[in-house]
Every structure is written in structure tokens, then in C-alpha cells.
Design a protein around this motif. Structure first.
Motif, PDB file in Angstrom:
ATOM      1  N   VAL A  18       0.925  -1.317   0.000  1.00 53.11           N
ATOM      2  CA  VAL A  18       0.052  -0.076  -0.103  1.00 53.11           C
ATOM      3  C   VAL A  18       0.959   1.328   0.019  1.00 53.11           C
ATOM      4  CG1 VAL A  18      -1.783   1.461   1.458  1.00 53.11           C
ATOM      5  CG2 VAL A  18      -2.089  -1.169   1.051  1.00 53.11           C
ATOM      6  N   LEU A  19       1.886   1.173   0.908  1.00 57.80           N
ATOM      7  CA  LEU A  19       2.859   2.507   0.947  1.00 57.80           C
ATOM      8  C   LEU A  19       3.734   2.565  -0.463  1.00 57.80           C
ATOM      9  CD1 LEU A  19       4.098   1.868   4.458  1.00 57.80           C
ATOM     10  CD2 LEU A  19       2.408   3.670   3.793  1.00 57.80           C
ATOM     11  N   LEU A  20       4.160   1.503  -1.181  1.00 56.81           N
ATOM     12  CA  LEU A  20       4.759   1.744  -2.185  1.00 56.81           C
ATOM     13  C   LEU A  20       3.898   2.342  -3.221  1.00 56.81           C
ATOM     14  CD1 LEU A  20       7.272   1.126  -4.019  1.00 56.81           C
ATOM     15  CD2 LEU A  20       6.369  -1.479  -4.292  1.00 56.81           C
ATOM     16  N   ALA A  21       2.585   1.616  -3.427  1.00 61.01           N
ATOM     17  CA  ALA A  21       1.913   1.923  -4.440  1.00 61.01           C
ATOM     18  C   ALA A  21       1.317   3.449  -4.325  1.00 61.01           C
ATOM     19  CB  ALA A  21       0.401   1.082  -4.394  1.00 61.01           C
ATOM     20  N   ARG A  22       1.258   3.942  -3.184  1.00 65.86           N
ATOM     21  CA  ARG A  22       0.957   5.204  -2.712  1.00 65.86           C
ATOM     22  C   ARG A  22       2.010   6.461  -3.128  1.00 65.86           C
ATOM     23  NH1 ARG A  22      -3.470   7.641   0.641  1.00 65.86           N
ATOM     24  NH2 ARG A  22      -2.654   9.927   0.511  1.00 65.86           N
ATOM     25  N   TRP A  23       3.255   5.773  -2.911  1.00 64.28           N
ATOM     26  CA  TRP A  23       4.607   6.538  -3.075  1.00 64.28           C
ATOM     27  C   TRP A  23       4.753   6.939  -4.597  1.00 64.28           C
ATOM     28  CZ3 TRP A  23       9.382   5.164  -5.221  1.00 64.28           C
ATOM     29  CH2 TRP A  23      10.332   6.294  -5.006  1.00 64.28           C
ATOM     30  N   HIS A 116       2.666  11.947   1.331  1.00 59.71           N
ATOM     31  CA  HIS A 116       1.403  11.527   1.489  1.00 59.71           C
ATOM     32  C   HIS A 116       1.194  10.248   2.081  1.00 59.71           C
ATOM     33  CE1 HIS A 116       0.385  14.792  -1.363  1.00 59.71           C
ATOM     34  NE2 HIS A 116       1.452  14.825  -2.072  1.00 59.71           N
ATOM     35  N   LEU A 117       2.107   9.532   2.557  1.00 62.44           N
ATOM     36  CA  LEU A 117       2.159   8.120   3.056  1.00 62.44           C
ATOM     37  C   LEU A 117       0.964   8.312   4.357  1.00 62.44           C
ATOM     38  CD1 LEU A 117       5.867   7.127   2.713  1.00 62.44           C
ATOM     39  CD2 LEU A 117       3.725   6.467   1.193  1.00 62.44           C
ATOM     40  N   VAL A 122       1.903   3.597   7.766  1.00 64.73           N
ATOM     41  CA  VAL A 122       3.283   3.603   8.162  1.00 64.73           C
ATOM     42  C   VAL A 122       3.524   3.086   9.714  1.00 64.73           C
ATOM     43  CG1 VAL A 122       5.425   5.106   8.546  1.00 64.73           C
ATOM     44  CG2 VAL A 122       3.898   5.608   6.710  1.00 64.73           C
ATOM     45  N   ALA A 123       2.670   3.572  10.559  1.00 63.38           N
ATOM     46  CA  ALA A 123       2.956   3.037  11.985  1.00 63.38           C
ATOM     47  C   ALA A 123       2.657   1.433  11.930  1.00 63.38           C
ATOM     48  CB  ALA A 123       2.133   3.707  12.986  1.00 63.38           C
TER      49      ALA A 123
END
Length: 146
Positions: A18-23, A116-117, A122-123
């Protein structure tokens, strides 16, 4: 404990995806040329590739019951954690010191993609990654049984 480690690792990987896709969707790769992002692509992609390979090695360990594979998985997980800490260290000051860009904001293109993450993702990603590390070590040591 072996299966708990796998579950923690897989859930961590889902959050990481999810974080990679958002980045990427917020221009992280495009921002490499302008220097807007604080996340170098090799750091992000290295973290992702190692994080994807680790559970595969762990699954092979579970199937073959080989101690060397457990230790290999642990080593990969330590490397993944170090790369993750490097990104986290770059992200925290950025998140604290910049306001989020809004839709239509002229400064949105100068806002680093990692701004925008989502903080909860992240936590959770970091905490579950730490849990995976804590579960893999005793399993690699042969403690706690499967």
C-alpha cells in the motif's frame, strides 16, 4: 511461532505494498529526477525486493525445515528492517515540517511523494515488521516450536 512469523510478515508486506503504491502514484519515481523526494528509488525498491523475497525463503524453510533457511530469512529481514529504518528516518522530519498538499494546490508538484503516506499505515507497517523480526529470531534459534 513459525506460522505467526509468516502471518506477521505477510500482513507487513501488504501494508508495505500500500505504501509503495501510494508513493509511486504520488510521483515518487518521477521526483527522482528533480530531487523532490527524499526516498532514493534504489532504497525504496531494494526494501521492496528484499521484503518480497524474505517470506518466500521463510515458506521454503517451513516446508523443508532447514535451519540455514531460517537464518537466511532472518538475515534478509534484518536488511529489510535497516532499509525501512533509513526511509523512516528520512520521512519523520519531512512529515513534521511540511503541510500536506491539497487537490489543485500549485505546490503539490513540489511536495515529496512520501509526504502523502498515511501515518497509520506507516506505523502499522513498522510495528508489524518489528513483530515479524521478534518472531523469526526465536524460530530460527529453534525455540518455541511450530
Amino acid at each position: 511461532m513459525d506460522i505467526a512469523a509468516l502471518v506477521a510478515w505477510v500482513v507487513t508486506a501488504l501494508g508495505g505494498f500500500v505504501l509503495l503504491a501510494r508513493w509511486i502514484s504520488r510521483g515518487g519515481l518521477r521526483q527522482q529526477q528533480t530531487g523532490t523526494t527524499r526516498f532514493p528509488a534504489p532504497l525504496v525498491l531494494g526494501h521492496f525486493l528484499l521484503a518480497a523475497a524474505g517470506p518466500v525463503v521463510w515458506i521454503v524453510h517451513l516446508a523443508a525445515d532447514r535451519s540455514a533457511l531460517a537464518w537466511s530469512s532472518f538475515g534478509v529481514l534484518v536488511a529489510v528492517a535497516l532499509l525501512g529504518f533509513a526511509m523512516f528516518a528520512r520521512w519523520v522530519p519531512l512529515y513534521r515540517n511540511t503541510a500536506p498538499a491539497t487537490v489543485g494546490d500549485a505546490g503539490a508538484e513540489t511536495t515529496p511523494a512520501e509526504r502523502h503516506l498515511p501515518v497509520p499505515v506507516v506505523a502499522a507497517h513498522g510495528l508489524l515488521g518489528a513483530a515479524a523480526l521478534v518472531l523469526v529470531l526465536p524460530a530460527a534459534l529453534g525455540l518455541g516450536g511450530g
